[in-house]
Design a protein around this motif. Structure first.
Motif, PDB file in Angstrom:
ATOM      1  N   HIS A 155     -18.256  41.186 -24.078  1.00  0.00           N
ATOM      2  CA  HIS A 155     -16.919  40.642 -23.808  1.00  0.00           C
ATOM      3  C   HIS A 155     -17.080  39.324 -23.077  1.00  0.00           C
ATOM      4  O   HIS A 155     -18.105  39.066 -22.446  1.00  0.00           O
ATOM      5  N   GLY A 156     -16.077  38.495 -23.178  1.00  0.00           N
ATOM      6  CA  GLY A 156     -16.001  37.279 -22.390  1.00  0.00           C
ATOM      7  C   GLY A 156     -14.851  37.364 -21.417  1.00  0.00           C
ATOM      8  O   GLY A 156     -14.004  38.267 -21.508  1.00  0.00           O
ATOM      9  N   GLY A 157     -14.820  36.445 -20.478  1.00  0.00           N
ATOM     10  CA  GLY A 157     -13.727  36.444 -19.512  1.00  0.00           C
ATOM     11  C   GLY A 157     -13.526  35.069 -18.908  1.00  0.00           C
ATOM     12  O   GLY A 157     -14.482  34.305 -18.751  1.00  0.00           O
ATOM     13  N   THR A 158     -12.283  34.758 -18.602  1.00  0.00           N
ATOM     14  CA  THR A 158     -11.971  33.520 -17.885  1.00  0.00           C
ATOM     15  C   THR A 158     -11.014  33.816 -16.738  1.00  0.00           C
ATOM     16  O   THR A 158     -10.222  34.767 -16.800  1.00  0.00           O
ATOM     17  N   VAL A 159     -11.126  33.026 -15.710  1.00  0.00           N
ATOM     18  CA  VAL A 159     -10.156  32.982 -14.616  1.00  0.00           C
ATOM     19  C   VAL A 159      -9.832  31.510 -14.421  1.00  0.00           C
ATOM     20  O   VAL A 159     -10.381  30.647 -15.104  1.00  0.00           O
ATOM     21  N   TRP A 160      -8.943  31.206 -13.507  1.00  0.00           N
ATOM     22  CA  TRP A 160      -8.686  29.793 -13.221  1.00  0.00           C
ATOM     23  C   TRP A 160      -9.980  29.177 -12.668  1.00  0.00           C
ATOM     24  O   TRP A 160     -10.422  29.503 -11.588  1.00  0.00           O
ATOM     25  N   GLY A 161     -10.610  28.344 -13.463  1.00  0.00           N
ATOM     26  CA  GLY A 161     -11.807  27.626 -13.028  1.00  0.00           C
ATOM     27  C   GLY A 161     -13.126  28.254 -13.387  1.00  0.00           C
ATOM     28  O   GLY A 161     -14.162  27.607 -13.238  1.00  0.00           O
ATOM     29  N   GLY A 162     -13.146  29.477 -13.852  1.00  0.00           N
ATOM     30  CA  GLY A 162     -14.420  30.138 -14.117  1.00  0.00           C
ATOM     31  C   GLY A 162     -14.444  30.849 -15.448  1.00  0.00           C
ATOM     32  O   GLY A 162     -13.409  31.298 -15.947  1.00  0.00           O
ATOM     33  N   GLY A 163     -15.634  30.954 -16.017  1.00  0.00           N
ATOM     34  CA  GLY A 163     -15.796  31.666 -17.272  1.00  0.00           C
ATOM     35  C   GLY A 163     -17.092  32.446 -17.283  1.00  0.00           C
ATOM     36  O   GLY A 163     -18.059  32.081 -16.612  1.00  0.00           O
ATOM     37  N   THR A 164     -17.119  33.533 -18.059  1.00  0.00           N
ATOM     38  CA  THR A 164     -18.290  34.394 -18.154  1.00  0.00           C
ATOM     39  C   THR A 164     -18.374  34.966 -19.554  1.00  0.00           C
ATOM     40  O   THR A 164     -17.350  35.242 -20.186  1.00  0.00           O
ATOM     41  N   LEU A 165     -19.601  35.157 -20.042  1.00  0.00           N
ATOM     42  CA  LEU A 165     -19.838  35.845 -21.300  1.00  0.00           C
ATOM     43  C   LEU A 165     -21.005  36.792 -21.096  1.00  0.00           C
ATOM     44  O   LEU A 165     -22.024  36.406 -20.502  1.00  0.00           O
ATOM     45  N   ALA A 166     -20.869  38.030 -21.566  1.00  0.00           N
ATOM     46  CA  ALA A 166     -21.955  39.009 -21.489  1.00  0.00           C
ATOM     47  C   ALA A 166     -22.083  39.683 -22.844  1.00  0.00           C
ATOM     48  O   ALA A 166     -21.120  40.263 -23.346  1.00  0.00           O
ATOM     49  N   GLN A 175     -13.385  25.318 -16.296  1.00  0.00           N
ATOM     50  CA  GLN A 175     -12.636  25.828 -17.441  1.00  0.00           C
ATOM     51  C   GLN A 175     -11.679  24.780 -17.993  1.00  0.00           C
ATOM     52  O   GLN A 175     -11.226  23.884 -17.292  1.00  0.00           O
ATOM     53  N   ARG A 176     -11.412  24.933 -19.308  1.00  0.00           N
ATOM     54  CA  ARG A 176     -10.472  24.093 -20.049  1.00  0.00           C
ATOM     55  C   ARG A 176     -10.818  22.611 -19.880  1.00  0.00           C
ATOM     56  O   ARG A 176      -9.984  21.803 -19.475  1.00  0.00           O
ATOM     57  N   TRP A 177     -12.071  22.301 -20.214  1.00  0.00           N
ATOM     58  CA  TRP A 177     -12.589  20.934 -20.058  1.00  0.00           C
ATOM     59  C   TRP A 177     -12.183  20.009 -21.201  1.00  0.00           C
ATOM     60  O   TRP A 177     -12.302  18.802 -21.080  1.00  0.00           O
ATOM     61  N   ASN A 178     -11.708  20.574 -22.317  1.00  0.00           N
ATOM     62  CA  ASN A 178     -11.307  19.736 -23.442  1.00  0.00           C
ATOM     63  C   ASN A 178     -10.010  19.008 -23.131  1.00  0.00           C
ATOM     64  O   ASN A 178      -9.064  19.613 -22.623  1.00  0.00           O
TER      65      ASN A 178
END
Length: 372
Positions: free
Chosen positions: A314-325, A342-345
């Motif tokens: 699963h992946g996950g995002t919060v305001w400012g952070g992201g994770t993938l496992a 996060q949301r750098w585009n």
């Protein structure tokens, strides 16, 4: 042919992601009994404090795998029926015909048709899921807001439906998992955080994973920088934040090492029974919050690439952070990676997110980590 863990290639790939513009990231890759841990960049852009591979991190919706596992454990004991309508358990939260039509399984695999509540809790996100129609002001307005989960669920239940219960195309929604949290609490008689901690986190033997007790992250951690598609410039730190806006559906704090241990234990059948794991891996199409159609199971989804084997996680995002496992189905290869932006585009004149060098560099790192 499976390729062995290449430390030099991993070192180069993670450094390339930082050079592409990500402030900092850290990861752990496992291949059998061989382990690589690496980090690149900074945890604090103001001080230059470096990121390290043992940092704690908000893992966002990776929490959903933990929640789903806890629900499946209750189903194994006969306390919850996966195909029982949620209205049977929580008639006040999902009343009437809707409560009769939506089953527990539909909540876990996002085919309930219940929409996301976030645009109603965060007024400046009212254009969600079209991010170009959103503004980031609500992120600051609600930094210390203590949300009531029942009120959040009500926002999602009262909003226009996102689909038909059990329909052919699901829609990813945090409303589903807040309802599962309420279901766990009613079934077990204890807070969902306590249930998930006792039955999932401790069963997996995780020592650095837990739910937040306040707005701060305990232990060594990175700041979390949110750019919101260029609307926050420079990106702002949201590492201090009240996570009640997602609660036990997406608020876990963990480490990359613990995430690999968890998914390894799950896929080895040490968290739920083999039959429950098989159900977790039955997938169907679901529209993600990024607007992509993914195959989604019961709190798990697969990733396939150029190498051998399917990976689950699963992946996950919060305001400012992201994770993938992600862990290969046979448990032989694992990746867990955390990023602090996060949301750098940025958006073009039509509101379309534009490609960024981070995208390709991060995809390359994932590929090297998972497939060699």
């Amino acid at each position: 042919m499976r390729k062995p863990l290449d430390r030099a290639a991993l070192d180069a790939a993670i450094a390339d992601v930082h050079r592409a513009g990500l402030p900092g990231l850290f990861a752990e890759v496992r291949d059998g009994d061989r382990v690589w841990r690496g980090a690149a960049g900074v945890a604090d852009v103001a001080t230059g404090r470096p990121v390290t591979a043992d940092m704690r991190h908000r893992v966002g919706s990776i929490t959903k795998t933990f929640t789903a596992a806890a629900v499946l454990q209750q189903a194994e004991s006969g306390r919850i029926g996966l195909d029982t309508p949620i209205g049977h358990y929580l008639p006040k939260l999902v009343p009437g015909e809707r409560g009769d039509a939506i089953t527990v399984r539909m909540l876990i695999n996002h085919t309930s048709g219940l929409p996301e509540y976030l645009p109603y809790a965060y007024p400046s996100l009212k254009g969600f899921p079209v991010l170009a129609d959103t503004r980031p002001e609500s992120l600051d307005d609600h930094r210390y807001t203590r949300f009531d989960p029942v009120e959040l669920i009500g926002m999602g239940v009262r909003a226009p439906a996102a689909g038909t219960p059990g329909g052919p195309l699901g829609v990813y929604s945090n409303t589903n998992y807040l309802l599962l949290v309420e279901l766990l609490e009613q079934t077990t008689g204890i807070p969902a955080e306590q249930c998930i901690t006792r039955n999932v986190i401790e069963r997996a033997g995780l020592t650095d994973t837990g739910f937040p007790t306040g707005p701060k992250i305990d232990g060594p951690h990175s700041r979390l920088y949110e750019a919101w598609l260029g609307m926050i410039d420079p990106p702002r730190d949201y590492s201090v934040y009240d996570m009640s806006f997602v609660g036990p559906s997406a608020s876990l704090i963990s480490t990359v090492a613990d995430l690999n241990h968890f998914y390894g234990a799950l896929l080895a059948g040490r968290i739920v029974s083999p039959s429950s794991l098989e159900q977790m891996q039955r997938t169907g199409p679901v529209v993600s919050q990024e607007g992509r159609t993914i195959e989604y199971g019961l709190g798990l989804y697969p990733m396939e690439g150029p190498g051998e084997g399917v990976f689950w996680g699963h992946g996950g995002t919060v305001w400012g952070g992201g994770t993938l496992a992600m862990t290969r189905a046979d448990g032989g290869r694992q990746l867990a990676v955390a990023v602090n932006l996060q949301r750098w585009n940025t958006l073009d004149s039509s509101g379309t997110p534009q490609p960024h060098p981070i995208d390709d560099a991060l995809a390359t790192f994932h590929r090297v980590a998972m497939y060699g």
